[in-house]
Scaffold this motif. Structure first.
Motif, PDB file in Angstrom:
ATOM      1  N   MET A  36       0.836  -1.215   0.000  1.00 25.74           N
ATOM      2  CA  MET A  36       0.000   0.000   0.000  1.00 25.74           C
ATOM      3  C   MET A  36       0.868   1.261   0.000  1.00 25.74           C
ATOM      4  O   MET A  36       0.513   2.264  -0.610  1.00 25.74           O
ATOM      5  CB  MET A  36      -0.929   0.035   1.223  1.00 25.74           C
ATOM      6  CG  MET A  36      -1.940  -1.088   1.292  1.00 25.74           C
ATOM      7  SD  MET A  36      -2.982  -1.183  -0.164  1.00 25.74           S
ATOM      8  CE  MET A  36      -2.370  -2.699  -0.895  1.00 25.74           C
ATOM      9  N   ASN A  37       2.003   1.204   0.705  1.00 22.46           N
ATOM     10  CA  ASN A  37       2.914   2.356   0.716  1.00 22.46           C
ATOM     11  C   ASN A  37       3.361   2.714  -0.693  1.00 22.46           C
ATOM     12  O   ASN A  37       3.634   3.869  -0.986  1.00 22.46           O
ATOM     13  CB  ASN A  37       4.176   2.048   1.528  1.00 22.46           C
ATOM     14  CG  ASN A  37       3.897   1.955   3.015  1.00 22.46           C
ATOM     15  OD1 ASN A  37       2.880   2.432   3.498  1.00 22.46           O
ATOM     16  ND2 ASN A  37       4.808   1.315   3.744  1.00 22.46           N
ATOM     17  N   ARG A  38       3.436   1.712  -1.551  1.00 16.71           N
ATOM     18  CA  ARG A  38       3.950   1.937  -2.907  1.00 16.71           C
ATOM     19  C   ARG A  38       2.855   2.281  -3.907  1.00 16.71           C
ATOM     20  O   ARG A  38       3.148   2.571  -5.064  1.00 16.71           O
ATOM     21  CB  ARG A  38       4.726   0.694  -3.383  1.00 16.71           C
ATOM     22  CG  ARG A  38       6.008   0.449  -2.607  1.00 16.71           C
ATOM     23  CD  ARG A  38       6.861  -0.632  -3.230  1.00 16.71           C
ATOM     24  NE  ARG A  38       6.299  -1.977  -3.101  1.00 16.71           N
ATOM     25  CZ  ARG A  38       6.402  -2.745  -2.014  1.00 16.71           C
ATOM     26  NH1 ARG A  38       7.063  -2.300  -0.954  1.00 16.71           N
ATOM     27  NH2 ARG A  38       5.885  -3.953  -1.976  1.00 16.71           N
ATOM     28  N   ALA A  39       1.584   2.229  -3.474  1.00 16.28           N
ATOM     29  CA  ALA A  39       0.485   2.536  -4.409  1.00 16.28           C
ATOM     30  C   ALA A  39       0.580   4.008  -4.825  1.00 16.28           C
ATOM     31  O   ALA A  39       0.805   4.886  -3.993  1.00 16.28           O
ATOM     32  CB  ALA A  39      -0.859   2.239  -3.764  1.00 16.28           C
ATOM     33  N   HIS A  40       0.377   4.275  -6.117  1.00 13.49           N
ATOM     34  CA  HIS A  40       0.775   5.591  -6.627  1.00 13.49           C
ATOM     35  C   HIS A  40      -0.045   6.761  -6.075  1.00 13.49           C
ATOM     36  O   HIS A  40       0.495   7.835  -5.845  1.00 13.49           O
ATOM     37  CB  HIS A  40       0.796   5.598  -8.152  1.00 13.49           C
ATOM     38  CG  HIS A  40      -0.569   5.617  -8.757  1.00 13.49           C
ATOM     39  ND1 HIS A  40      -1.262   6.776  -8.918  1.00 13.49           N
ATOM     40  CD2 HIS A  40      -1.368   4.629  -9.192  1.00 13.49           C
ATOM     41  CE1 HIS A  40      -2.443   6.501  -9.432  1.00 13.49           C
ATOM     42  NE2 HIS A  40      -2.526   5.191  -9.600  1.00 13.49           N
ATOM     43  N   ALA A  41      -1.354   6.534  -5.822  1.00 12.25           N
ATOM     44  CA  ALA A  41      -2.172   7.671  -5.365  1.00 12.25           C
ATOM     45  C   ALA A  41      -1.717   8.122  -3.973  1.00 12.25           C
ATOM     46  O   ALA A  41      -1.588   9.317  -3.692  1.00 12.25           O
ATOM     47  CB  ALA A  41      -3.649   7.294  -5.356  1.00 12.25           C
ATOM     48  N   TYR A  42      -1.445   7.152  -3.127  1.00 16.23           N
ATOM     49  CA  TYR A  42      -0.956   7.464  -1.786  1.00 16.23           C
ATOM     50  C   TYR A  42       0.430   8.097  -1.859  1.00 16.23           C
ATOM     51  O   TYR A  42       0.706   9.116  -1.203  1.00 16.23           O
ATOM     52  CB  TYR A  42      -0.932   6.196  -0.943  1.00 16.23           C
ATOM     53  CG  TYR A  42      -0.216   6.351   0.380  1.00 16.23           C
ATOM     54  CD1 TYR A  42      -0.718   7.204   1.370  1.00 16.23           C
ATOM     55  CD2 TYR A  42       0.973   5.661   0.635  1.00 16.23           C
ATOM     56  CE1 TYR A  42      -0.051   7.370   2.571  1.00 16.23           C
ATOM     57  CE2 TYR A  42       1.637   5.819   1.849  1.00 16.23           C
ATOM     58  CZ  TYR A  42       1.130   6.670   2.804  1.00 16.23           C
ATOM     59  OH  TYR A  42       1.789   6.837   3.987  1.00 16.23           O
ATOM     60  N   LYS A  43       1.298   7.514  -2.684  1.00 18.27           N
ATOM     61  CA  LYS A  43       2.653   8.053  -2.816  1.00 18.27           C
ATOM     62  C   LYS A  43       2.635   9.497  -3.314  1.00 18.27           C
ATOM     63  O   LYS A  43       3.366  10.351  -2.827  1.00 18.27           O
ATOM     64  CB  LYS A  43       3.478   7.187  -3.775  1.00 18.27           C
ATOM     65  CG  LYS A  43       4.505   6.354  -3.029  1.00 18.27           C
ATOM     66  CD  LYS A  43       5.278   5.431  -3.939  1.00 18.27           C
ATOM     67  CE  LYS A  43       6.115   6.136  -4.981  1.00 18.27           C
ATOM     68  NZ  LYS A  43       6.793   5.175  -5.865  1.00 18.27           N
ATOM     69  N   ALA A  44       1.748   9.754  -4.276  1.00 22.44           N
ATOM     70  CA  ALA A  44       1.663  11.110  -4.833  1.00 22.44           C
ATOM     71  C   ALA A  44       1.217  12.100  -3.759  1.00 22.44           C
ATOM     72  O   ALA A  44       1.729  13.223  -3.691  1.00 22.44           O
ATOM     73  CB  ALA A  44       0.706  11.132  -6.024  1.00 22.44           C
ATOM     74  N   ALA A  45       0.265  11.674  -2.909  1.00 30.29           N
ATOM     75  CA  ALA A  45      -0.211  12.573  -1.847  1.00 30.29           C
ATOM     76  C   ALA A  45       0.915  12.868  -0.857  1.00 30.29           C
ATOM     77  O   ALA A  45       1.081  13.996  -0.383  1.00 30.29           O
ATOM     78  CB  ALA A  45      -1.417  11.951  -1.146  1.00 30.29           C
ATOM     79  N   ARG A  46       1.704  11.850  -0.540  1.00 36.01           N
ATOM     80  CA  ARG A  46       2.851  12.050   0.359  1.00 36.01           C
ATOM     81  C   ARG A  46       3.889  12.983  -0.270  1.00 36.01           C
ATOM     82  O   ARG A  46       4.407  13.881   0.387  1.00 36.01           O
ATOM     83  CB  ARG A  46       3.519  10.700   0.656  1.00 36.01           C
ATOM     84  CG  ARG A  46       2.976   9.997   1.869  1.00 36.01           C
ATOM     85  CD  ARG A  46       3.734   8.699   2.090  1.00 36.01           C
ATOM     86  NE  ARG A  46       5.095   8.931   2.594  1.00 36.01           N
ATOM     87  CZ  ARG A  46       5.405   8.931   3.883  1.00 36.01           C
ATOM     88  NH1 ARG A  46       4.487   8.690   4.785  1.00 36.01           N
ATOM     89  NH2 ARG A  46       6.651   9.135   4.281  1.00 36.01           N
ATOM     90  N   ASP A  47       4.161  12.739  -1.556  1.00 36.84           N
ATOM     91  CA  ASP A  47       5.142  13.586  -2.251  1.00 36.84           C
ATOM     92  C   ASP A  47       4.713  15.052  -2.216  1.00 36.84           C
ATOM     93  O   ASP A  47       5.535  15.938  -2.014  1.00 36.84           O
ATOM     94  CB  ASP A  47       5.307  13.136  -3.716  1.00 36.84           C
ATOM     95  CG  ASP A  47       6.043  11.807  -3.822  1.00 36.84           C
ATOM     96  OD1 ASP A  47       6.592  11.361  -2.787  1.00 36.84           O
ATOM     97  OD2 ASP A  47       6.046  11.210  -4.914  1.00 36.84           O
ATOM     98  N   ARG A  48       3.409  15.275  -2.396  1.00 38.68           N
ATOM     99  CA  ARG A  48       2.916  16.664  -2.377  1.00 38.68           C
ATOM    100  C   ARG A  48       3.171  17.293  -1.013  1.00 38.68           C
ATOM    101  O   ARG A  48       3.566  18.442  -0.920  1.00 38.68           O
ATOM    102  CB  ARG A  48       1.418  16.715  -2.725  1.00 38.68           C
ATOM    103  CG  ARG A  48       1.160  16.675  -4.230  1.00 38.68           C
ATOM    104  CD  ARG A  48      -0.263  17.087  -4.565  1.00 38.68           C
ATOM    105  NE  ARG A  48      -1.255  16.178  -3.991  1.00 38.68           N
ATOM    106  CZ  ARG A  48      -1.685  15.068  -4.589  1.00 38.68           C
ATOM    107  NH1 ARG A  48      -1.210  14.720  -5.763  1.00 38.68           N
ATOM    108  NH2 ARG A  48      -2.600  14.308  -4.011  1.00 38.68           N
TER     109      ARG A  48
END
Ligand code: TRP
Length: 344
Positions: free
Chosen positions: A112-124
């Motif tokens: 789940m940590n690697r799922a792109h939508a979550y990752k993108a939110a963290r990156d933001r």
């Protein structure tokens, strides 16, 4: 061991899911609605509205209700026959939410940590210099891929047509199914789903009012079912250069032409291409032509759509009937899972 009928059936099951987060626009129609309507020909086709997925962002109950009906009405207005296919709302199938917990227990947190939508939110968050990279991220967003996996697995879908940005989620679904099968496969095995990216998604996408890809997030869309006057106004707003009428033009560099290509008959497209190249057509005339083509195609659909959106239209009955069909698929799957894991 007994194989379920779906496993031995030569007809593949396709599942299309749409998150109700906005009004449909021309880009949705070309990129998602039209390709998905084709599925009926070669698949047992299921279509559902992922209203609980929308809850990760849509917080206005009236709006969620409206977008949900709007998506359903769009599909039916565009030609989906709810008697021949299964059209349902995710929230009408409670089995999905029970299986959601089971599959969350099979899913690696790292996955789940690697799922792109979550990752993108963290990156933001990180780019904005926030100390907590998870600030403002709810568990719905984090669990999003698990719920999506369940949507797919509980319907025993073989293929899942999705945009490029969603293929990772289908891979995650396959991964989680594999984890379950590894442990409980003697008793019940999930079908491993595969993502397919529709042709329209691989090549060109529809340009929007500013020339970038037409997308709700760029606020550059032409709504699929806006009124005639609005449609005319928006088509006029598509940017063009200042090449004079009588000068040769490159059709492929024109956003107006690119949209026309997706809607007009091939002969019309070919003829227009020649006229533009020969310097026999100005941008104004091209825009008028695009408006006429769009309006001719969309107005019968718009009429059906508006009628379905009325409060007492047959739409809600259609969705209720669809939910019943969907639950007929989901209930036996959940029953087998419950037996397999040891709660039944
Ligand atoms: N995540 C998809 C999207 O945003 C919507 C969706 C939810 C979906 N569940 C699904 C798509 C299951 C296909 C299958 O577009």
């Amino acid at each position: 061991m007994s194989a379920s009928p779906a496993t031995v059936s030569p007809v593949k099951v396709s599942l299309t899911g749409i998150k109700p987060t906005g009004e449909p626009h021309l880009g949705n129609y070309v990129g998602a609605v039209k390709p998905a309507l084709q599925l009926v020909r070669e698949h047992e086709a299921l279509y559902f509205i992922a209203d609980y997925h929308a809850l990760t962002t849509v917080r206005d109950p009236d709006l969620l209700r409206h977008y949900t009906r709007s998506v359903a009405a769009t599909w039916i207005a565009a030609g989906l026959d709810p008697d021949r296919v299964v059209v349902y709302r995710q929230s009408d199938v409670p089995e999905i939410f029970e299986l959601n917990w089971v599959m969350a227990c099979m899913a690696g947190k790292g996955l789940m940590n690697r799922a792109h939508a979550y990752k993108a939110a963290r990156d933001r968050n990180q780019e904005a210099g926030r100390v907590d990279a998870d600030a403002g991220i709810n568990m719905g967003l984090y669990n999003y891929p698990v719920l999506m996996a369940v949507d797919i697995l509980i319907m025993e879908a073989d293929v899942v047509p999705v945009g490029r940005d969603q293929t990772q989620h289908v891979e995650i679904a396959a991964d989680i199914a594999g984890s379950f099968n590894h442990v409980y496969g003697e008793t019940y095995r999930f079908k491993i789903p595969q993502a397919v990216v529709p042709a329209g998604e691989t090549g060109h996408t529809l340009p929007g009012l500013d020339g970038r890809k037409m997308s709700k997030s760029y606020d550059n869309t032409i709504p699929l079912f806006c009124g005639e006057a609005q449609l005319k106004k928006l088509v006029r707003r598509i940017p063009t250069d200042s090449t004079p009428v009588a000068e040769p033009k490159d059709p492929d560099a024109s956003h107006v032409f690119q949209i026309l290509e997706q809607f007009a008959a091939p002969e019309v497209v070919a003829d227009t291409r020649l006229r533009l190249q020969a310097g026999g057509m100005g941008w104004g005339e091209l825009k008028n032509q695009l408006f006429e083509v769009l309006n001719a195609q969309l107005s019968p659909m718009r009429e059906r759509y508006d009628a379905l959106l009325e409060p007492d239209s047959p739409l809600d009955g259609m969705l209720a009937a669809g939910a019943e069909k969907a639950r007929k698929r989901a209930i036996p799957v959940l029953a087998q899972v419950r037996r397999a894991i040891g709660v039944a």
